[in-house]
Design an enzyme around this catalytic site. Structure first.
Site, short mmCIF file in Angstrom:
data_model
loop_
_atom_site.label_atom_id
_atom_site.label_comp_id
_atom_site.label_asym_id
_atom_site.label_seq_id
_atom_site.Cartn_x
_atom_site.Cartn_y
_atom_site.Cartn_z
N THR A 208 0.89 -1.16 0.00
CA THR A 208 0.00 0.00 0.00
C THR A 208 0.92 1.20 0.00
O THR A 208 2.11 1.06 0.28
CB THR A 208 -0.88 -0.01 1.29
OG1 THR A 208 -1.99 -0.87 1.10
CG2 THR A 208 -1.41 1.34 1.68
N VAL A 237 -13.37 -4.84 0.91
CA VAL A 237 -12.84 -3.52 1.25
C VAL A 237 -11.83 -3.70 2.39
O VAL A 237 -12.13 -4.38 3.38
CB VAL A 237 -13.96 -2.56 1.69
CG1 VAL A 237 -13.39 -1.24 2.16
CG2 VAL A 237 -14.93 -2.33 0.53
N ASP A 239 -8.55 -1.92 4.92
CA ASP A 239 -8.47 -0.87 5.94
C ASP A 239 -8.16 0.51 5.38
O ASP A 239 -8.44 1.52 6.02
CB ASP A 239 -7.42 -1.24 6.99
CG ASP A 239 -6.04 -1.46 6.37
OD1 ASP A 239 -5.97 -1.91 5.20
OD2 ASP A 239 -5.04 -1.21 7.05
N THR A 259 -0.06 0.07 6.74
CA THR A 259 -0.03 -0.91 5.66
C THR A 259 0.07 -2.28 6.29
O THR A 259 0.76 -2.46 7.29
CB THR A 259 1.14 -0.65 4.70
OG1 THR A 259 1.24 -1.75 3.79
CG2 THR A 259 2.47 -0.48 5.43
N GLY A 260 -0.62 -3.23 5.70
CA GLY A 260 -0.56 -4.57 6.26
C GLY A 260 -1.81 -5.35 5.95
O GLY A 260 -2.59 -4.97 5.06
N1 ASP Z 1 -3.82 -2.78 4.06
C1 ASP Z 1 -4.07 -3.08 2.68
C2 ASP Z 1 -5.32 -3.88 2.56
O1 ASP Z 1 -5.54 -4.76 3.37
C3 ASP Z 1 -2.95 -3.82 2.05
C4 ASP Z 1 -1.61 -3.39 2.50
O2 ASP Z 1 -1.42 -2.39 3.10
O3 ASP Z 1 -0.65 -4.08 2.25
O4 ASP Z 1 -6.05 -3.65 1.65
#
Ligand code: ASP
Length: 344
Positions: A208, A237, A239, A259-260
């Site tokens: 992200t 959807v 976060d 991010t995660g």
């Molecule tokens: N947080 C984002 C999601 O779950 C993906 C990411 O940040 O890696 O859509």
């Protein structure tokens, strides 16, 4: 006033007490800097967290990613150095990463299981906690601009799906075919994940981009933009567009982007939790970010958080192997980092 910047993989034991269910690893944190006065402006960015290791990286790709992060950082820093608004700096940094196919946002976004792109983004203005978000857009070239238009040009805070695309069109935002977002690397990643779904861990499927800034007026803003997770179900959807999950900003308190593995960040309400820990419990921004990520880790989630505290002091915390990240401030500091064991 003293402030600290927390980064890297060491120490932070006091923050880990609440984390009882590794793996994933507990959030990393190390005090690396202390200054008498905070900078008059500051900016943190991230380009995603996950399984990002030296062994999985070529020297060329390592250099490309660092150069890309530095471009995004410089775009935001230029706004702030000219006395511009934190929201404009966040937008400028995120736009660079949305245009860069190396990041999972805009061009280069990951694919859903159906082989399409559904993009999420949010912005928040810490002056009045005004906010805007889009979820599941498919044709707007820059979802971060659509999120900002929702905040500034509508009476709502979030649009989703076809309605979000339609709203973006009415705002004159550039439209592209959904295939514009696809890169060969993302198509290959989808193939791999679909083939190896059972063996694939979630942490190699995400990424992200995001930024948080404090300007010379002391105003704070944050923004996040993503393609989500590789092979996500259509309609899922994450976060990124949910205010208080990945994104939050409140003047004099915090500005943050995460991010995660989004489902865990939503369950914890990471961004709002960490801001409340600063505001109501008096934790430093680094302690608060560490505690919020502890809660993600305790549920089994992984990822990273970037944040600025009340005076613009930065915090970077992660419990994944790496997080693309960078920091700039008015004193001339500029750095970018990739791996969790880098000391900043
Ligand atoms: N947080 C984002 C999601 O779950 C993906 C990411 O940040 O890696 O859509």
């Amino acid at each position: 006033m003293r402030w600290t910047s927390w980064v890297g993989f060491a120490a932070g034991a006091a923050l880990l007490a609440a984390c009882t269910t590794p793996p994933p690893a507990a959030p990393s944190a190390a005090v690396s800097e202390a200054q008498a006065q905070p900078p008059v402006w500051s900016l943190v960015i991230h380009g995603g967290a996950g399984v990002i290791t030296r062994s999985g990286m070529t020297p060329e790709r390592d250099a490309q990613i660092r150069a890309s992060l530095m471009r995004a950082l410089e775009a935001g820093a230029a706004v702030l150095a000219n006395g511009g608004a934190s929201l404009d700096a966040v937008e400028a940094a995120v736009l660079v990463m949305e245009d860069d196919p190396q990041f999972n946002a805009g061009r280069g976004a990951v694919l859903t299981a159906a082989g399409t792109h559904e993009l999420d983004a949010a912005v928040m203005d810490g002056r009045d906690r005004n906010t805007g978000a889009v979820a599941g857009v498919t044709t707007v070239k820059h979802p971060i601009l659509a999120a900002r238009a929702v905040m500034e040009k509508s009476e709502h805070v979030m649009f989703s799906g076809p309605g979000a695309d339609a709203f973006a069109k009415t705002q004159g935002l550039e439209q592209v075919d959904n295939s514009y977002f696809t890169t060969p690397a993302r198509a290959e990643a989808l193939k791999r994940v679909l083939e190896e779904r059972k063996r694939s861990s979630a942490s190699d499927r995400h990424g992200t981009v995001g930024a948080a800034a404090r300007d010379v007026q002391g105003n704070m803003s944050a923004g996040t933009s993503t393609g989500g997770m590789t092979a996500k179900a259509a309609g899922r959807v994450g976060d990124a567009p949910l205010i208080g999950a990945a994104t939050y900003a409140e003047n004099g308190v915090c500005a943050t982007s995460s991010t995660g593995h989004g489902e865990y960040f939503i369950r914890v309400g990471v961004a709002k939790t960490l801001c409340d820990l600063v505001k109501l419990s008096g934790l430093t921004i680094a302690e608060a970010a560490g505690e919020a990520l502890n809660q993600v880790a305790a549920l089994g989630g992984d990822g990273g958080v970037i944040a600025l505290g009340p005076g613009g002091e930065p915090a970077f915390v992660m419990n994944s192997e790496g997080m693309y990240r960078g920091y700039a401030d008015a004193t001339g500091v500029r750095w970018v980092a990739i791996y969790g064991d880098e000391t900043r």
